[in-house]
Write a protein that holds these residues in place. Structure first.
Motif, PDB file in Angstrom:
ATOM      1  N   GLY A   1     -29.525  34.011  27.143  1.00 28.54           N
ATOM      2  CA  GLY A   1     -30.065  35.355  27.301  1.00 28.54           C
ATOM      3  C   GLY A   1     -31.560  35.392  27.529  1.00 28.54           C
ATOM      4  O   GLY A   1     -32.096  36.404  27.987  1.00 28.54           O
ATOM      5  N   GLU A   2     -32.239  34.304  27.227  1.00 30.59           N
ATOM      6  CA  GLU A   2     -33.682  34.229  27.484  1.00 30.59           C
ATOM      7  C   GLU A   2     -33.987  33.927  28.951  1.00 30.59           C
ATOM      8  O   GLU A   2     -35.122  34.075  29.396  1.00 30.59           O
ATOM      9  N   HIS A   3     -32.963  33.501  29.711  1.00 27.53           N
ATOM     10  CA  HIS A   3     -33.159  33.106  31.100  1.00 27.53           C
ATOM     11  C   HIS A   3     -32.550  34.070  32.114  1.00 27.53           C
ATOM     12  O   HIS A   3     -32.998  34.129  33.263  1.00 27.53           O
ATOM     13  N   THR A   4     -31.515  34.822  31.706  1.00 27.79           N
ATOM     14  CA  THR A   4     -30.812  35.685  32.654  1.00 27.79           C
ATOM     15  C   THR A   4     -30.053  36.754  31.893  1.00 27.79           C
ATOM     16  O   THR A   4     -30.021  36.743  30.660  1.00 27.79           O
ATOM     17  N   ASP A   5     -29.457  37.672  32.623  1.00 28.87           N
ATOM     18  CA  ASP A   5     -28.615  38.704  32.012  1.00 28.87           C
ATOM     19  C   ASP A   5     -27.234  38.118  31.734  1.00 28.87           C
ATOM     20  O   ASP A   5     -26.516  37.761  32.683  1.00 28.87           O
ATOM     21  N   VAL A   6     -26.869  38.004  30.489  1.00 27.41           N
ATOM     22  CA  VAL A   6     -25.589  37.446  30.095  1.00 27.41           C
ATOM     23  C   VAL A   6     -24.626  38.562  29.700  1.00 27.41           C
ATOM     24  O   VAL A   6     -24.963  39.415  28.878  1.00 27.41           O
ATOM     25  N   ILE A   7     -23.465  38.563  30.312  1.00 29.95           N
ATOM     26  CA  ILE A   7     -22.462  39.586  30.036  1.00 29.95           C
ATOM     27  C   ILE A   7     -21.235  38.902  29.416  1.00 29.95           C
ATOM     28  O   ILE A   7     -20.579  38.080  30.063  1.00 29.95           O
TER      29      ILE A   7
ATOM     30  N   ASP B   1     -27.370  32.918  22.956  1.00 30.83           N
ATOM     31  CA  ASP B   1     -28.699  33.479  22.687  1.00 30.83           C
ATOM     32  C   ASP B   1     -29.753  32.823  23.575  1.00 30.83           C
ATOM     33  O   ASP B   1     -30.628  33.504  24.124  1.00 30.83           O
ATOM     34  N   ALA B   2     -29.663  31.502  23.739  1.00 30.99           N
ATOM     35  CA  ALA B   2     -30.622  30.789  24.588  1.00 30.99           C
ATOM     36  C   ALA B   2     -30.449  31.168  26.051  1.00 30.99           C
ATOM     37  O   ALA B   2     -31.429  31.327  26.788  1.00 30.99           O
TER      38      ALA B   2
ATOM     39  N   ALA C   1     -20.125  23.032  35.066  1.00 33.32           N
ATOM     40  CA  ALA C   1     -20.741  22.897  33.747  1.00 33.32           C
ATOM     41  C   ALA C   1     -22.064  23.651  33.700  1.00 33.32           C
ATOM     42  O   ALA C   1     -22.711  23.864  34.727  1.00 33.32           O
ATOM     43  N   MET C   2     -22.454  24.025  32.464  1.00 33.05           N
ATOM     44  CA  MET C   2     -23.697  24.770  32.295  1.00 33.05           C
ATOM     45  C   MET C   2     -24.219  24.575  30.881  1.00 33.05           C
ATOM     46  O   MET C   2     -23.470  24.620  29.906  1.00 33.05           O
ATOM     47  N   THR C   3     -25.524  24.362  30.767  1.00 30.41           N
ATOM     48  CA  THR C   3     -26.205  24.406  29.474  1.00 30.41           C
ATOM     49  C   THR C   3     -26.931  25.745  29.374  1.00 30.41           C
ATOM     50  O   THR C   3     -26.748  26.624  30.209  1.00 30.41           O
ATOM     51  N   GLU C   4     -27.780  25.881  28.378  1.00 27.89           N
ATOM     52  CA  GLU C   4     -28.486  27.154  28.212  1.00 27.89           C
ATOM     53  C   GLU C   4     -29.536  27.394  29.290  1.00 27.89           C
ATOM     54  O   GLU C   4     -30.018  28.518  29.458  1.00 27.89           O
ATOM     55  N   SER C   5     -29.876  26.376  30.075  1.00 25.10           N
ATOM     56  CA  SER C   5     -30.921  26.564  31.079  1.00 25.10           C
ATOM     57  C   SER C   5     -30.589  26.016  32.475  1.00 25.10           C
ATOM     58  O   SER C   5     -31.306  26.319  33.423  1.00 25.10           O
ATOM     59  N   MET C   6     -29.520  25.227  32.614  1.00 25.30           N
ATOM     60  CA  MET C   6     -29.232  24.560  33.881  1.00 25.30           C
ATOM     61  C   MET C   6     -27.739  24.577  34.176  1.00 25.30           C
ATOM     62  O   MET C   6     -26.915  24.534  33.262  1.00 25.30           O
ATOM     63  N   THR C   7     -27.396  24.644  35.483  1.00 21.90           N
ATOM     64  CA  THR C   7     -26.009  24.515  35.908  1.00 21.90           C
ATOM     65  C   THR C   7     -25.815  23.159  36.592  1.00 21.90           C
ATOM     66  O   THR C   7     -26.770  22.568  37.107  1.00 21.90           O
TER      67      THR C   7
ATOM     68  N   PHE D   1     -27.398  21.484  39.598  1.00 18.58           N
ATOM     69  CA  PHE D   1     -27.177  22.447  40.666  1.00 18.58           C
ATOM     70  C   PHE D   1     -28.371  23.383  40.796  1.00 18.58           C
ATOM     71  O   PHE D   1     -29.170  23.293  41.729  1.00 18.58           O
ATOM     72  N   THR D   2     -28.561  24.285  39.852  1.00 21.64           N
ATOM     73  CA  THR D   2     -29.701  25.208  39.903  1.00 21.64           C
ATOM     74  C   THR D   2     -29.964  25.749  38.502  1.00 21.64           C
ATOM     75  O   THR D   2     -29.037  25.847  37.688  1.00 21.64           O
ATOM     76  N   PRO D   3     -31.207  26.100  38.176  1.00 13.11           N
ATOM     77  CA  PRO D   3     -31.491  26.688  36.857  1.00 13.11           C
ATOM     78  C   PRO D   3     -30.747  28.005  36.661  1.00 13.11           C
ATOM     79  O   PRO D   3     -30.534  28.767  37.616  1.00 13.11           O
TER      80      PRO D   3
END
Length: 261
Positions: A250-256, A247-248, A182-188, A226-228
């Motif tokens: 993308g503010e934390h990492t490179d989203v492909i 969109d959120a 599972a994953m949210t916009e900032s955490m796994t 797990f990890t941010p």
């Protein structure tokens, strides 16, 4: 009926039970008794054996193979979930692997789809704790295979525990691929603490860290953090995902974004 015949019949019956529950997600004991043409008592014995092996989970009224925020599903169940998304993610992830590199893979069925493609990329050095991935590379002459041992988990068909973490900690590799529940916009997240510890060890072992996620896992949580998301260099996502979450992210990492055929 001889002892060997009874064992063969039990194994065949349990395979039928697992296939039915994996396909449908949930089944009652009565359903399974009718399906296999045996008594409820026999079905309950089969269920108890499968629960102990980590293949199924027992609930009031029946059994399930589906994941929840607390329980991860078995490797057998996950093999049949989001197959097209996993294959699309695997093809997209190939861009990060070149001959001569060292790669470490987790025990996710998402990354297993990538393992099947890496056989043709060699020469490579590949490390993994996933028994199914080890089988994929077993005959690959261009792959130097490092099996990461430890305590065997029947649910995940992989090796976990302190010995596995220590084996990972002795390595320094070019790129890591993994997925999680599972994953949210900032955490796994993941449901199981022992799996989280192995995944964190994998993160620390590689210079480039890549997360592969099908859309059904995005926008959800599980029991253990797990990890941010920011700790991953790239996050590849296939399938339907809420655009606001993307969109959120993308503010934390490179989203492909990975298209699914």
């Amino acid at each position: 009926m001889s002892g060997k015949s009874r064992q063969t019949a039990r194994q065949s019956r349990q395979r039928t039970i697992v296939d039915h529950v994996v396909t449908n997600g949930f089944a009652s004991a009565a359903d399974l008794a009718g399906l296999t043409a045996v008594s409820l008592m026999t079905v309950h014995r089969d269920i108890d054996e499968l629960v102990v092996r980590g293949v199924l989970r027992k609930y009031h009224g029946g059994v399930s193979a589906q994941p929840s925020t607390v329980f991860e599903s078995s490797s057998d169940f996950r093999m049949h979930a989001a197959v097209q998304e996993k294959e699309a993610l695997a093809k997209a992830a190939l861009r990060f692997v070149h001959p001569g590199m060292s790669v470490i893979l987790d025990d996710s069925t998402t990354v297993l789809a990538l393992a099947r493609l890496l056989v043709d990329v060699g020469p490579l050095t590949v490390a993994t704790n996933y028994l199914r991935a080890i089988e994929v590379f077993r005959e690959a002459e261009d792959v130097r295979l490092l099996g990461l041992g430890g305590e065997y988990s029947r649910t995940h068909d992989s090796f976990i525990g302190l010995s596995c973490q220590e084996a990972i900690g002795r390595l320094s590799l070019d790129v890591m691929f993994q997925s999680t529940s599972a994953m949210t916009e900032s955490m796994t997240f993941h449901q199981e603490q022992e799996i989280v510890l192995v995944k964190r060890a994998l993160m620390a072992s590689a210079s480039l860290r890549i997360l592969l996620m099908d859309g059904s896992k995005v926008g959800r949580t599980a029991l253990h953090r797990f990890t941010p998301v920011v700790d991953f260099d790239h996050v590849l996502i296939a399938g339907e995902v809420d655009e606001a979450i993307l969109d959120a992210l993308g503010e934390h990492t490179d989203v492909i974004r990975v298209p699914v055929p």
